[in-house]
Design an enzyme around this catalytic site. Structure first.
Site, short mmCIF file in Angstrom:
data_model
loop_
_atom_site.label_atom_id
_atom_site.label_comp_id
_atom_site.label_asym_id
_atom_site.label_seq_id
_atom_site.Cartn_x
_atom_site.Cartn_y
_atom_site.Cartn_z
N PHE A 229 38.30 36.81 40.57
CA PHE A 229 37.81 38.46 40.37
C PHE A 229 37.02 38.34 39.35
O PHE A 229 36.60 38.71 38.47
CB PHE A 229 39.05 38.95 39.74
CG PHE A 229 40.57 39.49 40.61
CD1 PHE A 229 40.58 40.25 42.46
CD2 PHE A 229 41.39 38.11 39.93
CE1 PHE A 229 41.70 39.83 42.46
CE2 PHE A 229 42.61 38.24 41.01
CZ PHE A 229 42.82 39.47 42.21
N ASP A 250 35.50 36.43 44.64
CA ASP A 250 35.24 37.87 44.44
C ASP A 250 35.36 38.66 45.66
O ASP A 250 34.27 38.09 46.93
CB ASP A 250 34.18 39.28 43.56
CG ASP A 250 34.25 40.28 42.80
OD1 ASP A 250 35.40 40.39 41.78
OD2 ASP A 250 34.34 41.30 44.34
N SER A 251 35.35 39.81 46.28
CA SER A 251 35.77 39.83 47.76
C SER A 251 34.46 41.28 47.80
O SER A 251 34.74 41.43 48.96
CB SER A 251 36.98 40.91 47.64
OG SER A 251 36.98 41.78 47.19
N ASN A 278 38.82 37.00 49.58
CA ASN A 278 39.81 37.66 49.16
C ASN A 278 40.70 37.14 48.30
O ASN A 278 41.62 35.49 48.58
CB ASN A 278 40.90 37.93 50.24
CG ASN A 278 41.94 38.87 49.50
OD1 ASN A 278 42.89 38.43 48.47
ND2 ASN A 278 42.82 39.59 50.88
N ALA A 279 41.06 36.90 46.98
CA ALA A 279 41.35 36.37 45.83
C ALA A 279 42.81 35.78 45.87
O ALA A 279 43.53 34.80 45.77
CB ALA A 279 42.08 37.29 44.27
N ASP A 299 41.23 37.91 36.19
CA ASP A 299 41.16 39.61 35.79
C ASP A 299 40.56 40.46 36.99
O ASP A 299 39.87 41.39 37.34
CB ASP A 299 40.29 38.79 35.24
CG ASP A 299 39.46 40.73 34.76
OD1 ASP A 299 40.05 41.71 34.08
OD2 ASP A 299 38.24 40.94 34.08
N CYS A 339 44.65 45.08 33.10
CA CYS A 339 43.28 45.94 32.47
C CYS A 339 44.65 47.23 32.74
O CYS A 339 43.87 48.41 32.77
CB CYS A 339 42.30 46.62 32.67
SG CYS A 339 42.13 46.65 35.05
N1 SAH Z 1 36.18 39.57 35.55
C1 SAH Z 1 35.40 41.22 35.92
C2 SAH Z 1 35.81 41.95 36.32
C3 SAH Z 1 36.85 42.49 37.22
S1 SAH Z 1 36.62 43.62 37.83
C4 SAH Z 1 34.30 40.54 34.56
O1 SAH Z 1 34.60 40.67 33.38
O2 SAH Z 1 33.48 41.15 35.22
C5 SAH Z 1 37.54 43.55 39.01
C6 SAH Z 1 37.33 42.70 40.78
O3 SAH Z 1 38.36 42.36 41.42
C7 SAH Z 1 36.46 43.25 40.99
O4 SAH Z 1 35.13 42.56 41.52
C8 SAH Z 1 36.61 44.41 42.97
O5 SAH Z 1 35.17 43.79 43.61
C9 SAH Z 1 37.31 42.64 42.87
N2 SAH Z 1 38.43 42.76 43.49
C10 SAH Z 1 39.36 43.69 43.82
N3 SAH Z 1 39.94 43.34 44.92
C11 SAH Z 1 40.03 42.09 45.67
C12 SAH Z 1 40.64 41.09 45.96
N4 SAH Z 1 41.97 41.16 47.03
N5 SAH Z 1 40.63 39.66 46.16
C13 SAH Z 1 38.89 39.57 45.51
N6 SAH Z 1 38.43 40.19 44.30
C14 SAH Z 1 38.62 41.39 44.68
#
Ligand code: SAH
Length: 396
Positions: A229, A250-251, A278-279, A299, A339
């Protein structure tokens, strides 16, 4: 700002009075006895059922949070009070913010300016009004004037989130410059450089609340690192300063494209690999394939948007952390965040303990952290505390 000729009165019940006395600024609509004459976004006098004055508040005709207390006294000059509160907020940041030219300048209730957010990205300031009261042009104007005085910025941009505006029954707003001409800039956190485009897309901006956690993560990180993420690379680029191999996942393709551009702003770092995936799927595949890492950051976005979603959210956090723990080498570092306000710190730590048991890993907690100090937590207002960041080391 034109003085309101008469300040309307809102009468609240005893429960609301007790809440205000305990230092919490919100009054729910169900605790409002009468609000005749209080228009959307009005400044109102709050009185008890016995008509005793309790304080001055912003009224919302739409939100379940009908009143947000501004002061326990009468307010004669709202513009001056708002400007003083902005000055106080700026002064606090001057004391606590280090190693960055990007930080939150005004954090709503935590700065006694309910419904107002202001972020600074070097020479561009971004303002967001979250309520009917703070959306009033004369209030925004008072904020803008004070910000100009404090920072002499090259641009002050207003940002609008349609979902929040809808909830407050505010008309649509494009967002745009309130002052100056600049809407894009490059800022630096802990020596790492990032682009900022104040008007690009809906969710713009960095996660300023993680700034101190980026530095803390980099202080423990080593070896091969995975940032799950990763958004625009906040953790990943900090890790790249100490780890020879970093992968960000990230997705969102636009987020990854921005991450790549951010990486290019920081010559001398090892190349970071960005993966669009997808994470949940990726961690499952990587864990199944036995891919080891020395440092993993998890995160995710807020999984629990309400208390009702807590159980499902904890399941999601557990799945991610379980897989990440399985992939860490002995001595490896997990940086895991939530968060979601509705997931408390103890629930989050319990989730991690349960994930560790299932992953057959023994963990040492190195740090339990929260949001950066420019997102202050007010003890009497639990809602101001939402970010958890646990840094743990795998013993074996
Ligand atoms: N760690 C980052 C903030 C993460 S915010 C920082 O410090 O800047 C959450 C992120 O998760 C977003 O960028 C969103 O695109 C991503 N996201 C949401 N669902 C997801 C998934 N299923 N797989 C991968 N990424 C995802």
């Amino acid at each position: 700002m034109p003085a309101e000729t008469t300040t309307p009165t809102v009468v609240v019940n005893a429960r609301a009075v007790a809440r205000l006395r305990a230092g919490h600024p919100w009054i729910y609509r169900s605790d409002v006895v009468s609000a005749e004459g209080a228009g959307p976004g009005a400044l109102v006098e709050v009185k008890s059922e016995r008509r005793r004055f309790v304080g001055t508040a912003f009224y919302s005709a739409a939100s379940e949070i009908a009143l947000r207390l501004l002061a326990p006294v009468k307010v004669e000059n709202l513009a001056e009070l708002v400007r003083q509160r902005v000055r106080n907020a700026v002064e606090y940041r001057r004391k606590v913010v280090r190693d960055t030219d990007a930080y939150r300048v005004v954090f709503s209730e935590a700065d006694e300016l309910p419904g107002l957010i202001v972020d600074r990205y070097k020479d561009v300031l971004v303002l967001e009004a979250l309520t009917q009261a703070t959306d009033r042009p004369e209030l925004k104007q008072a904020v803008v004037v004070e910000l100009m005085e404090q920072f002499a910025p090259a641009g002050i941009v207003e940002r609008a989130e349609p979902r929040i505006r809808q909830l407050e029954q505010l008309g649509p707003l494009e967002g745009g410059l309130l002052y100056g001409e600049k809407t894009e800039t490059v800022f630096t956190m802990n020596g790492v450089r990032f682009h900022h485009h104040a008007l690009a897309g809906q969710k713009t901006g960095a996660f300023l609340d993680q700034r101190e956690n980026y530095a803390a993560a980099a202080a423990c990180a080593h070896g091969e690192a995975l940032d799950v993420f990763c958004y625009q690379g906040g953790f990943a680029l900090h890790l790249a300063r100490v780890c020879p191999r970093v992968t960000g996942v990230d997705s969102s393709r636009p987020a990854l494209e921005q991450a790549e551009q951010n990486a290019a702003l920081n010559p001398g770092l090892p190349e970071v690999e960005w993966i669009e995936a997808n994470a949940f799927d990726l961690l499952k595949d990587f864990a199944a394939a036995g891919r080891p890492y020395d440092t993993i950051v998890v995160d995710p976005p807020a999984f629990a948007r309400s208390r009702r979603a807590l159980h499902t959210a904890l399941r999601g956090y557990k799945e991610l952390n379980l897989r990440a723990l399985k992939m860490l080498r002995p001595g490896g570092i997990l940086v895991t965040c939530s968060c979601s306000y509705h997931v408390g710190e103890s629930e989050f730590v319990e989730m991690l303990a349960s994930a560790a048991v299932d992953a057959h890993r023994s963990l040492r907690i190195l740090e339990k952290r929260g949001q950066s100090k420019d997102h202050p937590v007010v003890l009497a207002i639990p809602e101001t505390s939402y970010l958890k960041c646990v840094i743990a080391a795998v013993i074996h």
